[in-house]
Design an enzyme around this catalytic site. Structure first.
Site, mmCIF file in Angstrom:
data_model
loop_
_atom_site.group_PDB
_atom_site.id
_atom_site.type_symbol
_atom_site.label_atom_id
_atom_site.label_comp_id
_atom_site.label_asym_id
_atom_site.label_seq_id
_atom_site.Cartn_x
_atom_site.Cartn_y
_atom_site.Cartn_z
ATOM 1 N N MET A 30 0.841 -1.192 0.000
ATOM 2 C CA MET A 30 0.000 0.000 0.000
ATOM 3 C C MET A 30 0.879 1.246 0.000
ATOM 4 O O MET A 30 0.427 2.339 0.324
ATOM 5 C CB MET A 30 -0.945 -0.008 1.208
ATOM 6 N N LEU A 33 6.775 2.993 1.578
ATOM 7 C CA LEU A 33 7.603 1.801 1.799
ATOM 8 C C LEU A 33 8.709 2.006 2.830
ATOM 9 O O LEU A 33 9.287 3.077 2.936
ATOM 10 C CB LEU A 33 8.233 1.382 0.466
ATOM 11 N N HIS A 34 8.988 0.933 3.565
ATOM 12 C CA HIS A 34 10.085 0.912 4.532
ATOM 13 C C HIS A 34 10.935 -0.327 4.259
ATOM 14 O O HIS A 34 10.641 -1.099 3.330
ATOM 15 C CB HIS A 34 9.536 0.939 5.962
ATOM 16 N N GLU A 35 11.951 -0.519 5.082
ATOM 17 C CA GLU A 35 12.884 -1.641 4.869
ATOM 18 C C GLU A 35 12.169 -2.996 4.809
ATOM 19 O O GLU A 35 12.629 -3.901 4.129
ATOM 20 C CB GLU A 35 13.930 -1.685 5.993
ATOM 21 N N HIS A 37 9.236 -3.679 3.453
ATOM 22 C CA HIS A 37 8.757 -3.880 2.080
ATOM 23 C C HIS A 37 9.934 -4.209 1.149
ATOM 24 O O HIS A 37 9.833 -5.061 0.269
ATOM 25 C CB HIS A 37 8.089 -2.610 1.536
ATOM 26 N N GLY A 147 4.632 -10.347 4.052
ATOM 27 C CA GLY A 147 5.427 -10.287 5.287
ATOM 28 C C GLY A 147 4.757 -11.041 6.431
ATOM 29 O O GLY A 147 3.527 -11.061 6.546
ATOM 30 N N SER A 185 6.440 -0.678 10.207
ATOM 31 C CA SER A 185 5.082 -0.516 9.694
ATOM 32 C C SER A 185 4.944 0.920 9.220
ATOM 33 O O SER A 185 5.504 1.843 9.824
ATOM 34 C CB SER A 185 4.079 -0.772 10.833
ATOM 35 N N ARG A 187 2.503 2.646 9.582
ATOM 36 C CA ARG A 187 1.728 3.363 10.606
ATOM 37 C C ARG A 187 2.612 3.891 11.743
ATOM 38 O O ARG A 187 2.158 4.719 12.523
ATOM 39 C CB ARG A 187 0.612 2.474 11.159
HETATM 40 O O1 PAF Z 1 -0.219 -5.883 3.543
HETATM 41 C C1 PAF Z 1 -0.638 -4.943 2.858
HETATM 42 O O2 PAF Z 1 0.022 -3.913 2.696
HETATM 43 C C2 PAF Z 1 -2.001 -5.031 2.197
HETATM 44 O O3 PAF Z 1 -2.904 -5.679 3.014
HETATM 45 C C3 PAF Z 1 -1.971 -5.671 0.795
HETATM 46 C C4 PAF Z 1 -1.518 -7.129 0.859
HETATM 47 C C5 PAF Z 1 -1.025 -4.891 -0.102
HETATM 48 C C6 PAF Z 1 -3.357 -5.647 0.169
HETATM 49 O O4 PAF Z 1 -3.824 -4.356 0.029
#
Ligand code: PAF
Length: 282
Positions: A30, A33-35, A37, A147, A185, A187
């Site tokens: 979504m 991005l962080h480490e 991802h 993850g 995260s 968040r």
């Molecule tokens: O883990 C996430 O970031 C989301 O749930 C995903 C898998 C990209 C689906 O929107």
């Protein structure tokens, strides 16, 4: 690196890659991005010839009072990070293309979506499985990487892939943590520095439970949950615990005593931010 914004173009590109015999790796995200991802992208690169990272803040997986509207976004930064991590293609669809006005089809996994996160966020997994099924259909990957931090999500998506006969290998990659142990995260960005310090309580509680299991042979999950609750409230007085659960890793069924293959998951609200984490207990 190629950036694709249209579903049709993405479908055509994946078909072309497949016709050239290239193995496709998919990393759905979504954004922001962080480490964590980036570790998924690097992992996908090891198992494929072309890695497609998707960036889409999926509205259907957010509940009515959740943070959809303030979810952090940084497309420019994300593109730079994906390139550095070795990503080949980035798919950034528009919400109106993914969910046009007359959209009325959802994908829902039953049983294992009813507990843990599903019990607190009743429409969440239906949104996740719907978007991931659509991304599978559009990108036709051979492998997809998710993850372990979102452990239940990974298990739900494995179940979906099995049940719907997607010929896709689902890889679950380890959680990447900050120096103090807090799981990475998007968040975490919501916290000010003092709140951020207290957010370590999830990790500390999980660590405490594991130490009690490993060093003190304490296996009763009621006792472990109580000890975790104490740690959490000592570090963050105002923390609200949604759940602390000990379950079997595969079936997600609750266990009374910790044994091999048992995972502890928890969800906590801190300063209006809901965080989740988990740890295998043996
Ligand atoms: O883990 C996430 O970031 C989301 O749930 C995903 C898998 C990209 C689906 O929107």
């Amino acid at each position: 690196m190629i950036v694709v914004r249209s579903i049709k173009k993405m479908q055509a590109l994946s078909r072309k890659l497949a016709s050239e015999g290239k193995k496709i790796g998919l990393v759905p995200t979504m954004g922001f991005l962080h480490e964590g991802h980036l570790s998924l992208i690097k992992r996908a690169a090891k198992h494929s010839d072309a890695v497609i990272t998707t960036i889409f803040v999926n509205p259907t997986q957010f509940g009515p009072n959740e943070d959809l509207n303030k979810y952090p976004r940084d497309e420019k930064g994300d593109l730079r990070k994906i390139k550095q991590a070795g990503g080949d293609i980035v798919f950034i669809p528009k919400a109106t293309d993914i969910y046009p006005g007359d959209f009325q089809t959802y994908v829902a996994v039953e049983g294992i979506t009813k507990t843990l996160e599903g019990a607190h966020r009743p429409t969440h997994f239906r949104g996740v499985t719907t978007i991931v099924a659509k991304l599978f259909n559009t990108t036709r990957p051979d492998v997809a990487v998710f993850g372990l931090k979102d452990y239940q999500q990974a298990m739900v998506l494995k179940q979906m892939a099995r049940d719907l006969d997607y010929p896709i290998k689902i890889i679950v990659a380890p959680t990447v943590r900050e120096k103090d142990g807090l799981a990475m995260s998007s968040r975490n960005k919501y916290f000010n520095p003092e709140q951020r310090k207290q957010a370590v309580c999830l990790y500390k509680a999980l660590q405490r439970a594991r130490t009690l299991v490993k060093n003190h042979r304490m296996t009763k999950t009621t006792v472990l949950s109580r000890a975790m609750g104490q740690i959490i409230r000592t570090i963050c007085r105002t923390a609200e615990i949604d759940y602390i659960a000990f379950t079997d890793f595969e079936s997600l069924r609750p266990v009374k005593k910790v044994k091999k293959n048992c995972i502890c998951s928890l969800a906590i609200r801190l300063f209006g931010v809901r965080l989740i984490d988990n740890m295998k207990m043996m």
